[in-house]
Motif scaffolding. Structure first.
Motif, short mmCIF file in Angstrom:
data_model
loop_
_atom_site.label_atom_id
_atom_site.label_comp_id
_atom_site.label_asym_id
_atom_site.label_seq_id
_atom_site.Cartn_x
_atom_site.Cartn_y
_atom_site.Cartn_z
N ILE A 20 38.67 7.56 15.14
CA ILE A 20 37.57 8.53 15.57
C ILE A 20 37.34 9.64 14.46
O ILE A 20 38.48 10.12 14.00
CB ILE A 20 37.73 8.93 16.72
N SER A 21 36.38 10.00 13.99
CA SER A 21 36.40 10.94 12.61
C SER A 21 36.33 12.47 13.21
O SER A 21 35.34 13.26 13.10
CB SER A 21 34.98 10.71 11.96
N SER A 22 37.36 12.99 13.68
CA SER A 22 37.62 14.28 13.93
C SER A 22 39.36 14.51 13.63
O SER A 22 40.10 13.96 13.71
CB SER A 22 37.33 14.83 15.43
N GLY A 28 46.28 25.31 22.90
CA GLY A 28 46.92 25.57 24.23
C GLY A 28 46.66 24.39 25.32
O GLY A 28 47.45 24.21 26.28
N ALA A 29 45.58 23.65 25.06
CA ALA A 29 45.38 22.45 25.92
C ALA A 29 44.75 21.35 25.29
O ALA A 29 44.03 21.63 24.16
CB ALA A 29 44.19 22.76 27.11
N GLY A 30 44.70 20.12 25.42
CA GLY A 30 44.28 18.83 24.83
C GLY A 30 43.48 18.19 25.97
O GLY A 30 43.71 18.23 26.92
N LEU A 31 42.27 17.74 25.30
CA LEU A 31 41.33 17.02 26.20
C LEU A 31 41.02 15.69 25.63
O LEU A 31 40.79 15.64 24.40
CB LEU A 31 39.90 17.74 26.02
N VAL A 162 49.34 21.85 21.99
CA VAL A 162 49.15 20.60 22.66
C VAL A 162 47.95 19.78 21.81
O VAL A 162 46.95 20.13 21.65
CB VAL A 162 48.76 20.93 24.14
N SER A 163 48.19 18.55 21.30
CA SER A 163 47.56 17.70 20.51
C SER A 163 47.84 16.25 20.74
O SER A 163 48.68 16.18 21.69
CB SER A 163 47.72 18.09 19.15
N GLY A 164 47.17 15.42 20.42
CA GLY A 164 47.57 13.96 20.45
C GLY A 164 46.36 12.99 20.07
O GLY A 164 45.38 13.47 19.59
N ASP A 165 46.33 11.78 20.94
CA ASP A 165 45.32 10.76 20.35
C ASP A 165 45.47 9.88 21.43
O ASP A 165 46.17 9.90 22.37
CB ASP A 165 45.58 9.96 19.03
N ALA A 166 44.67 8.88 21.70
CA ALA A 166 44.35 7.79 22.45
C ALA A 166 43.88 6.40 21.96
O ALA A 166 43.44 6.42 20.72
CB ALA A 166 43.34 8.07 23.45
N THR A 173 42.02 -9.59 24.90
CA THR A 173 41.50 -10.09 23.76
C THR A 173 42.09 -9.20 22.39
O THR A 173 41.83 -9.72 21.15
CB THR A 173 40.17 -9.88 23.63
N GLY A 174 42.87 -8.32 22.46
CA GLY A 174 43.23 -7.55 21.27
C GLY A 174 42.23 -6.42 21.02
O GLY A 174 42.43 -5.52 19.82
N ALA A 175 41.13 -6.19 21.56
CA ALA A 175 40.12 -5.26 21.25
C ALA A 175 40.56 -3.78 21.57
O ALA A 175 41.09 -3.61 22.61
CB ALA A 175 38.83 -5.59 21.84
N ALA A 176 40.08 -2.94 20.64
CA ALA A 176 40.55 -1.63 20.84
C ALA A 176 39.78 -0.60 20.13
O ALA A 176 39.30 -0.88 19.33
CB ALA A 176 42.17 -1.49 20.55
N TRP A 177 39.79 0.84 20.62
CA TRP A 177 39.41 1.79 19.91
C TRP A 177 39.96 3.18 20.26
O TRP A 177 40.84 2.94 21.13
CB TRP A 177 37.79 2.00 20.27
N GLY A 178 40.05 3.95 19.28
CA GLY A 178 40.89 5.25 19.59
C GLY A 178 40.05 6.58 18.91
O GLY A 178 39.03 6.50 18.47
N TYR A 179 40.71 7.73 19.29
CA TYR A 179 40.27 9.02 18.93
C TYR A 179 41.25 10.04 19.08
O TYR A 179 42.47 9.77 19.73
CB TYR A 179 39.05 9.36 20.07
N TYR A 180 41.23 11.03 18.49
CA TYR A 180 41.92 12.33 18.59
C TYR A 180 41.59 12.98 19.67
O TYR A 180 40.29 13.00 20.13
CB TYR A 180 41.99 13.26 17.29
N ALA A 181 42.59 13.75 20.36
CA ALA A 181 42.14 14.63 21.52
C ALA A 181 41.45 15.71 20.86
O ALA A 181 41.74 16.31 19.73
CB ALA A 181 43.34 14.99 22.38
N LYS A 182 40.56 16.30 21.63
CA LYS A 182 39.96 17.43 21.33
C LYS A 182 40.90 18.71 21.72
O LYS A 182 41.83 18.65 22.64
CB LYS A 182 38.73 17.78 22.41
N THR A 183 40.98 19.63 21.04
CA THR A 183 41.92 20.79 21.28
C THR A 183 41.32 22.24 21.40
O THR A 183 40.11 22.54 21.18
CB THR A 183 42.92 20.83 20.06
#
Length: 330
Positions: A20-22, A28-31, A162-166, A173-183
């Protein structure tokens, strides 16, 4: 009405793949705006706590807002259902990273308890195992299939760390998608600093070949304690038209949708059946989000099976399908 090719129902819950492009940041908090758990889908979140201040806390505050999205469990459509919440304080340490399988699918069965934590986390500086408390909040919610969002707060007004990703993984099937957490630099996402969407230009590929959908999380000034913000979603271009076709012809026939808390909206649900008849090859439009409290975080997902542009796909190890996802931006 054109009927798009569908993958299995379990795959349709959450599919697509992209970074995901961010930009990653600390706060202090991650979403984590979109998490899913079902019999074939789990969400893995990595939570980074880089707070090394003298007041660095020894716990992080985890808040999961979630709802059951089985269409047969209620007369209320899944997108309009209210979310419930569960929140707990779980151990951490300065500069800690924890990768957590919220559905507790891939934790090591030979080590008890794993509690949803992945990748041989030694539980020394951060004695998460000694706490005996599970980090697998989607499993603990005891509802499936589940859709929701996660807030993690360091409960330290002096910290912005606090930061991270998902990774949303359809593991059959191995299908996947992901993103950075909002901060966010505030506590528990209690201000309106979340980057969000009010409108974005979108393209739609042929509805019968490629399923296009939008993962929507309405946002507001307090994502931790309120959790049930509502947004209206609509496709509009040129004032009264829902979409331009691939020969620049405007077609009208919009069908707005409403999402409460979190939801998934099919592109075909935003276009009337009559309009779809004039848009067999898709086209382009503007996705409009109406939410006076803060817009929404929206990811566009696309997937198909068997063919692309009418050309057959060779069957791979997990089947002949493809998928993609990306965050929509202004």
């Amino acid at each position: 009405m054109i009927k798009p090719n569908k993958l299995a129902t379990s795959i349709a819950i959450a599919i697509g793949v992209s970074a995901i492009s961010s930009g990653a940041a600390v706060a202090g908090a991650g979403l984590w705006p979109h998490v899913v758990n079902s019999p074939s889908v789990t969400t893995v979140v990595s939570v980074i706590n880089s707070d090394t201040s003298p007041t660095s806390p020894d716990t992080l505050h985890y808040i999961l807002w979630y709802k059951n999205i089985d269409p047969d469990t209620s007369a209320t459509p899944p997108n309009l259902r209210a979310c419930e919440e569960v929140n707990v304080f779980l151990p951490t340490s300065p500069n800690d990273i924890q990768s957590i399988d919220l559905g507790n699918v891939f934790t090591d069965p030979t080590e008890d308890p794993r509690l949803g934590v992945l990748f041989n986390d030694p539980s020394v500086n951060n004695d998460w195992a000694g706490s005996g408390r599970t980090f697998a909040l989607a499993q603990a919610a005891n509802t499936t299939p589940l859709r929701g969002y996660l807030v993690v707060d360091n409960s330290d007004t002096a910290g912005e760390n606090v930061s991270g990703d998902a990774l949303v993984l359809e593991y059959a099937t191995g299908a996947a998608w992901g993103y950075y957490a909002k901060t966010d630099s505030g506590d528990d996402f209690e201000d309106e600093g979340i980057s969000h969407l009010d409108s974005a230009q979108i393209s739609a590929k042929p509805f019968a070949q490629i399923d296009t959908s939008f993962m929507v999380t309405p946002v507001g000034p307090d994502m931790s304690l309120v959790g049930n913000y509502t947004a209206d979603i609509n496709l509009n271009v040129g004032g009264i038209s829902v979409m331009y076709d691939r020969d620049e012809n405007p077609v009208s026939g919009a069908n707005p949708a409403t999402v409460r808390c979190v939801g998934r909206v099919e592109a075909t649900d935003l276009v009337t059946g009559g309009a779809q008849s004039f848009l067999p090859d898709g086209g382009w439009s503007n996705l409009i989000v109406t939410n006076p409290l803060g817009g929404a975080v929206v990811y566009q997902l696309e997937y198909g099976i068997d063919n692309f542009n009418g050309q057959p796909l060779p069957a791979g190890a997990q089947g002949n399908y493809y998928n993609n996802a990306f965050e929509l931006a202004e």
